[in-house]
Design an enzyme around this catalytic site. Sequence first.
Site, PDB file in Angstrom:
ATOM      1  N   GLU A   1      -1.317  -9.094   2.887  1.00 37.08           N
ATOM      2  CA  GLU A   1      -1.176  -9.720   4.205  1.00 37.08           C
ATOM      3  C   GLU A   1      -2.514 -10.159   4.777  1.00 37.08           C
ATOM      4  O   GLU A   1      -2.574 -11.099   5.581  1.00 37.08           O
ATOM      5  CB  GLU A   1      -0.475  -8.760   5.171  1.00 37.08           C
ATOM      6  CG  GLU A   1      -1.243  -7.489   5.550  1.00 37.08           C
ATOM      7  CD  GLU A   1      -0.983  -6.317   4.623  1.00 37.08           C
ATOM      8  OE1 GLU A   1      -1.240  -5.163   5.029  1.00 37.08           O
ATOM      9  OE2 GLU A   1      -0.531  -6.555   3.485  1.00 37.08           O
TER      10      GLU A   1
ATOM     11  N   CYS B   1       0.833  -1.207   0.000  1.00 37.31           N
ATOM     12  CA  CYS B   1       0.000   0.000   0.000  1.00 37.31           C
ATOM     13  C   CYS B   1       0.873   1.265   0.000  1.00 37.31           C
ATOM     14  O   CYS B   1       1.419   1.633  -1.033  1.00 37.31           O
ATOM     15  CB  CYS B   1      -0.974  -0.020   1.177  1.00 37.31           C
ATOM     16  SG  CYS B   1      -2.312   1.192   1.007  1.00 37.31           S
TER      17      CYS B   1
ATOM     18  N   HIS C   1      -3.239  -4.896   0.086  1.00 40.16           N
ATOM     19  CA  HIS C   1      -2.796  -5.440   1.376  1.00 40.16           C
ATOM     20  C   HIS C   1      -2.867  -6.974   1.318  1.00 40.16           C
ATOM     21  O   HIS C   1      -3.774  -7.581   1.896  1.00 40.16           O
ATOM     22  CB  HIS C   1      -3.681  -4.925   2.515  1.00 40.16           C
ATOM     23  CG  HIS C   1      -3.458  -3.501   2.879  1.00 40.16           C
ATOM     24  ND1 HIS C   1      -2.500  -3.106   3.788  1.00 40.16           N
ATOM     25  CD2 HIS C   1      -4.059  -2.364   2.450  1.00 40.16           C
ATOM     26  CE1 HIS C   1      -2.535  -1.786   3.921  1.00 40.16           C
ATOM     27  NE2 HIS C   1      -3.465  -1.313   3.110  1.00 40.16           N
TER      28      HIS C   1
END
Length: 539
Positions: free
Chosen positions: A519, A390, A517
């Site tokens: 993750e 990001c 993102h």
Amino acid sequence: MKDKKAQKKHKTNTPKYIFVTGGVLSGVGKGITAASIGAIMKAKGYKVSIQKCDPYLNVDAGLLNPVEHGECFVTHDGKETDLDLGHYERFLDFETNKYSSVLSGALYQELIEKERSGGFHGKTVQMVPHFTDLVQEKIAAAGRGSDIHIVEIGGTVGDYEGLSFIEAIRLFANRVGRENCLYIHVVYVPWINTSKELKTKPAQNALKDLRGFGIIPDVVVCRTERPAPRAVCEKIASFSGISSDAVLNLPDIGSVYDVPFNVLKSGVLEILNKFMQDDSEPNMKKWQEFSDKRSRKYNQTVKVALIAKYVGNEDAYICVTEALKAAAVWNEVNLEIDWLNAEDLGDNDELLDAYDGIVVPGGFGERGAAGKIQAAKYALEHDKSYLGLCLGLQMACVAAAQIGGVKDAGSEEFGASESAHNNVIYIMDGQAGKESTGGTMRLGDYPAKLKKQSKVAKIYGEEKVTERHRHRYEVNQKFLPEIEAGGLIVSGTSPNGKLVEFVESPRCKFFVATQAHPEFKSRPLNAHPLFSAFIRSLK
């Protein structure tokens, strides 16, 4: 195929509900306990859903300070939530949704809007029954279609703002039948070092509070710093009117991913089996494989620098660190993660020399931006493995533009006017004026089209991918020539080509950044490909 058969075998006519509450203090481990129980029941073949009901008066978690509250998690359908939903997704390996997170503020907002539009037909609107009925409706909606729906109630029993949630889950048993509800209360039993003993009085008081609100729990989980003698659990049972078999001990352990095994050892499986009328064993084979790999010491250790803006709370980047750990486990290397304060980095490149790789995670605002830009610039100029997430992509593009000739390249987010000549990063269409407004960013799943034969296409193994987003600024593509001159190319865009989604460096061994993102989609049992590729580049 085996899982589908198991789910069909265990399918229940009426969903079962497991409610997890906490006493004594916050942060006692309700979320991990709830997620671990969910993982066990999923391993038994059930379709499990899970939900967090939080008494905060916020409408969502989007404006909460990550240093105080930890990371803001984003669901695939764009809900900004508490970090516990990240635990849920990692443990259950599934996707939560906008119904999985309920905050008081959103419920009050819904009730007030309904009242203002005449929806209550002139009746007075009250906490009971209107607020409590709405909580029950949200629970029923979130659990629809599941065999088992787990509900964690945030905060601590006795908190004023949480009383209506406790009342709601008490009343819910009347709605679906007490036999379809299992109440689990998690309490803390402190160790008093001066007297060398565990003290049960706080737990007894917490149970007394819960009983005072009309709920006698089916299971009490005692959290302790060290394994507790059985007599401690029996004492809590005798002073609380609960069967001693239903008082279980969960001591601290080295990794949260071993909690499901601790839960199994505690004796809770027998209670869950009785609740479900099913004595089958959970298939924890994949969990055991992960646990075995995680506990090994490997020949190689890799060191990663996390260029952090939100320091002081280890949960501020918990999805990022957990994704790195999972990737390291499955790549069979030891991992050391050091948090480097972005504000302290400056031009001190020597700090980065000691690391095999650099991760620049997301964030907002100008504070620490110079350090993140410097980290990206260092990685480009020294061929150091870099993963940008990001804001990490935006700062990488600013760094590349500075190298490529725009010496004062910056971001509109940092105070430059929209017409400034150096805005390599500028605000997205439709976002101007909403900078301080919650729930207005580009949130949730968005697709990306990857460039053929690019590094990211090879990492993903496909040219169309979907990742979760949380941003309102983007790369200004008029600066692409300068960005490319600085060493980066665009390797992925939105399907219409208007938004830059991925960049990479053809010159570096591994330099990949994404506007997304990733993750949020990494799992301990299924590490995300970007994080795995990053860790592999360090070996």
